[in-house]
Design an enzyme around this catalytic site. Structure first.
Site, PDB file in Angstrom:
ATOM      1  N   ASP A  53       0.848  -1.196   0.000  1.00  0.00           N
ATOM      2  CA  ASP A  53       0.000   0.000   0.000  1.00  0.00           C
ATOM      3  C   ASP A  53       0.877   1.237   0.000  1.00  0.00           C
ATOM      4  O   ASP A  53       1.829   1.339   0.782  1.00  0.00           O
ATOM      5  CB  ASP A  53      -0.897  -0.018   1.242  1.00  0.00           C
ATOM      6  CG  ASP A  53      -1.656   1.292   1.440  1.00  0.00           C
ATOM      7  OD1 ASP A  53      -1.981   1.941   0.428  1.00  0.00           O
ATOM      8  OD2 ASP A  53      -1.920   1.647   2.602  1.00  0.00           O
ATOM      9  N   ASP A  87      -4.428   3.757   2.674  1.00  0.00           N
ATOM     10  CA  ASP A  87      -5.811   3.328   2.894  1.00  0.00           C
ATOM     11  C   ASP A  87      -5.892   1.866   3.335  1.00  0.00           C
ATOM     12  O   ASP A  87      -6.981   1.323   3.486  1.00  0.00           O
ATOM     13  CB  ASP A  87      -6.662   3.548   1.648  1.00  0.00           C
ATOM     14  CG  ASP A  87      -6.196   2.734   0.443  1.00  0.00           C
ATOM     15  OD1 ASP A  87      -5.187   2.008   0.568  1.00  0.00           O
ATOM     16  OD2 ASP A  87      -6.842   2.816  -0.620  1.00  0.00           O
ATOM     17  N   ASP A 140      -1.792  -1.455  -3.877  1.00  0.00           N
ATOM     18  CA  ASP A 140      -2.129  -0.725  -5.104  1.00  0.00           C
ATOM     19  C   ASP A 140      -1.041  -0.919  -6.147  1.00  0.00           C
ATOM     20  O   ASP A 140       0.021  -1.496  -5.881  1.00  0.00           O
ATOM     21  CB  ASP A 140      -2.344   0.758  -4.793  1.00  0.00           C
ATOM     22  CG  ASP A 140      -1.268   1.340  -3.893  1.00  0.00           C
ATOM     23  OD1 ASP A 140      -0.084   1.229  -4.247  1.00  0.00           O
ATOM     24  OD2 ASP A 140      -1.618   1.891  -2.828  1.00  0.00           O
ATOM     25  N   ASP A 143      -5.251 -11.586 -15.300  1.00  0.00           N
ATOM     26  CA  ASP A 143      -6.376 -12.449 -14.996  1.00  0.00           C
ATOM     27  C   ASP A 143      -7.553 -12.029 -15.879  1.00  0.00           C
ATOM     28  O   ASP A 143      -7.871 -10.846 -15.966  1.00  0.00           O
ATOM     29  CB  ASP A 143      -6.771 -12.304 -13.521  1.00  0.00           C
ATOM     30  CG  ASP A 143      -6.826 -13.639 -12.790  1.00  0.00           C
ATOM     31  OD1 ASP A 143      -7.383 -14.586 -13.374  1.00  0.00           O
ATOM     32  OD2 ASP A 143      -6.322 -13.725 -11.669  1.00  0.00           O
ATOM     33  N   ASP A 156      -9.817 -17.253 -15.711  1.00  0.00           N
ATOM     34  CA  ASP A 156     -10.435 -17.692 -14.460  1.00  0.00           C
ATOM     35  C   ASP A 156     -11.715 -18.484 -14.698  1.00  0.00           C
ATOM     36  O   ASP A 156     -12.578 -18.058 -15.469  1.00  0.00           O
ATOM     37  CB  ASP A 156     -10.745 -16.462 -13.600  1.00  0.00           C
ATOM     38  CG  ASP A 156     -11.421 -16.823 -12.299  1.00  0.00           C
ATOM     39  OD1 ASP A 156     -10.741 -17.352 -11.408  1.00  0.00           O
ATOM     40  OD2 ASP A 156     -12.642 -16.573 -12.186  1.00  0.00           O
ATOM     41  N   GLU A 208      -7.797 -21.813 -15.875  1.00  0.00           N
ATOM     42  CA  GLU A 208      -8.002 -22.467 -14.595  1.00  0.00           C
ATOM     43  C   GLU A 208      -8.898 -23.689 -14.793  1.00  0.00           C
ATOM     44  O   GLU A 208      -9.943 -23.607 -15.414  1.00  0.00           O
ATOM     45  CB  GLU A 208      -8.671 -21.504 -13.619  1.00  0.00           C
ATOM     46  CG  GLU A 208      -8.898 -22.081 -12.244  1.00  0.00           C
ATOM     47  CD  GLU A 208      -9.669 -21.131 -11.339  1.00  0.00           C
ATOM     48  OE1 GLU A 208      -9.420 -21.150 -10.138  1.00  0.00           O
ATOM     49  OE2 GLU A 208     -10.529 -20.387 -11.864  1.00  0.00           O
ATOM     50  N   HIS A 262      -3.727 -17.720  -4.632  1.00  0.00           N
ATOM     51  CA  HIS A 262      -4.597 -16.897  -3.795  1.00  0.00           C
ATOM     52  C   HIS A 262      -5.830 -17.654  -3.296  1.00  0.00           C
ATOM     53  O   HIS A 262      -6.575 -17.126  -2.462  1.00  0.00           O
ATOM     54  CB  HIS A 262      -5.059 -15.680  -4.596  1.00  0.00           C
ATOM     55  CG  HIS A 262      -5.892 -16.053  -5.781  1.00  0.00           C
ATOM     56  ND1 HIS A 262      -5.382 -16.738  -6.868  1.00  0.00           N
ATOM     57  CD2 HIS A 262      -7.210 -15.861  -6.065  1.00  0.00           C
ATOM     58  CE1 HIS A 262      -6.336 -16.941  -7.757  1.00  0.00           C
ATOM     59  NE2 HIS A 262      -7.465 -16.421  -7.289  1.00  0.00           N
ATOM     60  N   ASP A 263      -6.050 -18.865  -3.780  1.00  0.00           N
ATOM     61  CA  ASP A 263      -7.252 -19.631  -3.430  1.00  0.00           C
ATOM     62  C   ASP A 263      -6.985 -20.813  -2.502  1.00  0.00           C
ATOM     63  O   ASP A 263      -7.919 -21.565  -2.198  1.00  0.00           O
ATOM     64  CB  ASP A 263      -7.923 -20.167  -4.700  1.00  0.00           C
ATOM     65  CG  ASP A 263      -8.805 -19.129  -5.380  1.00  0.00           C
ATOM     66  OD1 ASP A 263      -9.239 -18.181  -4.693  1.00  0.00           O
ATOM     67  OD2 ASP A 263      -9.055 -19.256  -6.592  1.00  0.00           O
TER      68      ASP A 263
END
Length: 569
Positions: free
Chosen positions: A22, A26, A30, A99, A200, A254, A321-322
């Site tokens: 970041d 916030d 990013d 993605d 995806d 995927e 990430h899953d």
């Protein structure tokens, strides 16, 4: 000069932007944060970045619910930031893979907003609708919605289909206008210079729009029931012919169906569909188990390697990430064994045939979290699972223990840059909690330690680049029935390398193939490294290895790569 396509030798690093860095204060990562860390990314020795979705989104599923396929999420920055990131990556010799989330869109996408206005709207057939006067629609499974895959929309007295969350309506790929929209989106990003797409949930884009009754479905059999219908192959060939053939870019989707033949059909060059597959069988095999069976895991690696050899191309990964953190899922994340086991797992990733994928933080050996309540969880799937378990009257302590092991949020905690507040990720409250072990597991600490997981990862990427046998060579499993040792020989022309890994907390003896007796160690996760760029140095300390007999000793989670007496390729 190699005649192989560039993507086969790619070393891909997956960046989940929301949790990377970041810069605006916030609490959300990013694009500027990635730009500021590009020298670090390049230092890893990777050759491509897979960027999780950065498109505008209401973030019901952390960006996998896209509301504009040609924009940048405001929280992440601007299109100018994206262009600068792409330029910065290319200047460092790193390619960018986007993605592409086109099985479904967000319900806030303009297409769906139009589609739900009336039954005769020009966008109505962009999605799957079931008129309520026909009665209850045939049951469909939803990964994220425990009530099922249809949601009622009162505006037109109809139900819309969603295989994921109710804010992720599925696109109707039988409509040629939808396919044209997707192809135009792909051209938009390819014309900017992106180098490929990870598609995806693409195994689900094919649907029978007569909506027949289907067998009862759970997460365990959803791919077999719903995935990879015959029309998917035609869609992929259309994309390849009309879009991808006009760019030096690649596609990986995927999910590869439920069989090796599916994967061959998808990635065989003669079929002209995908360039590689990203299947789930290995990831699923180790899912939701206290301790997976190494013999079975090895058999799966062998099955997929031999099944695709000379026919298709595989993706090699243990984390994304899953899924949970790889060292917590496959290795041992205890203080005693975390470093060695993380290095061991990275050794596997970077010495197997196929294109290797590493998820952010795995180059550090980041671990799962241990949260005592549901409050810190941000993942839609985890929170819905918790709600369902609570309604069933399950033991919620057991369910929280389950989430701590297997939730997707384990992989989504911020990258641990330093021992400063919030691991150096942000100066604000982070969007998701930082793993408390950041004080000891972080980039700054590992940069200063030549024997860290980070430096070992750099040794391995340098090794993979130096030895084409690790990318293109044959794979011969050694000791396939051994429950502690994972070993194999990689051979290409005159080059041979032997990889041996002890996947246990015990010291074990490992057979040494005759060709490698008296051989030379290239990487040893118990050795003292003098610099990741110096993989050929004889000054590296490998005193723990005795390679003069037909067997040698491996310490807990020790992993070595040995060269035979033949010349280096």
């Amino acid at each position: 000069m190699s005649t192989h396509p560039w993507y086969k030798s790619a070393i891909i690093y997956q960046i989940y932007p929301r949790s990377f860095q970041d810069t605006t204060g916030d609490g959300i990562g990013d694009l500027r944060g990635i730009i500021n860390r590009l020298d670090y990314v390049a230092s890893l020795g990777i050759t491509a970045v897979w960027l999780n979705p950065v498109y505008p989104s209401p973030n019901d599923d952390n960006g996998y619910d896209v509301s504009d396929y040609r924009g940048i999420m405001l929280e992440f920055g601007t299109m100018a930031d994206f262009d600068e990131l792409l330029t910065g990556l290319h200047a460092r010799g790193i390619k960018l893979v986007m993605d592409l989330v086109v099985n479904h869109s967000s319900d806030e996408h303009r297409w769906f907003q139009e589609s739900r206005k009336s039954r005769d709207n020009e966008y109505r057939d962009y999605y799957h609708w079931w008129p309520a006067e026909k009665g209850t629609p045939p049951a469909r499974f939803s990964y994220f919605d425990p009530t099922g895959g249809w949601t009622y929309d009162e505006t037109t007295n109809a139900y819309y289909l969603h295989y994921f969350g109710h804010k992720q309506p599925d696109l109707n790929w039988q409509n040629p206008k939808v396919r044209e929209e997707v192809k135009d989106v792909m051209r938009f990003w390819l014309d900017k210079g992106v180098d490929g797409f990870r598609m995806d949930a693409f195994q689900f884009v094919g649907k029978d729009t007569t909506y027949p009754e289907l067998p009862p479905t759970t997460a365990a059999n959803a791919v077999a029931v719903y995935g990879l219908r015959p029309e998917v192959h035609g869609y992929l060939r259309e994309i390849k012919r009309e879009v991808m053939d006009h760019y030096d870019a690649f596609t990986v989707a995927e999910g590869a169906g439920s069989t090796i033949q599916d994967a061959v059909d998808l990635s065989s060059p003669e079929r002209e569909e995908l360039n590689m597959v990203y299947h789930f069988e290995i990831a699923d095999y180790a899912a939701k188990k206290e301790r997976f069976d190494l013999i079975g895991l090895k058999a799966l690696f062998t099955k997929w390697d031999q099944g695709l050899a000379g026919k298709g191309w595989d993706s090699i990964y243990l984390g994304n990430h899953d899924v949970p953190r790889m060292v917590s899922k496959y290795g041992n994340d205890s203080p005693e064994h975390r470093v060695a086991s993380a290095k061991c797992l990275n050794t596997l990733l970077l010495t197997m045939r196929g294109t290797t994928f590493t998820y952010q933080g795995d180059e550090l050996g980041m671990t799962n979290v241990d949260w005592p309540t549901i409050e810190p969880y941000r993942d839609l799937q985890a929170r819905n699972q918790y709600k369902t378990a609570l309604e069933r009257g399950d033991d919620m302590n057991e369910h929280l223990s389950f989430l701590n092991k297997f939730s997707r949020d384990n992989a989504r905690t911020p990258v641990q840059w330093s021992d400063k507040s919030n691991a150096g990720f942000t100066t604000a409250e982070p969007w998701i909690g930082v793993n408390p072990n950041y004080r000891s597991i972080n980039v700054v600490a590992q940069e200063a330690d030549p024997n860290s997981v980070l430096h070992h990862f750099r040794q391995l990427t340098a090794l993979r680049k130096a030895y084409p046998v690790l990318v293109h060579g044959g794979y011969e499993p050694i000791l396939p029935e051994d429950g502690r040792i994972f070993a194999y020989v990689r051979t290409l022309d005159e080059a041979s390398l032997f990889v041996a890994m002890n996947w246990s907390e015990e010291t074990v003896d490992c057979v040494l193939p005759e060709l490698f007796v008296g051989g030379r160690p290239l990487v040893d996760n118990y050795g003292s490294a003098n610099g990741e760029e110096d993989i050929d140095s004889n000054e590296v300390n490998y005193s723990s290895l005795n390679l003069q007999t037909s067997s040698f000793c491996l310490s807990p989670w020790q992993a070595v790569v040995l060269q035979s007496s033949t010349p280096k390729p």
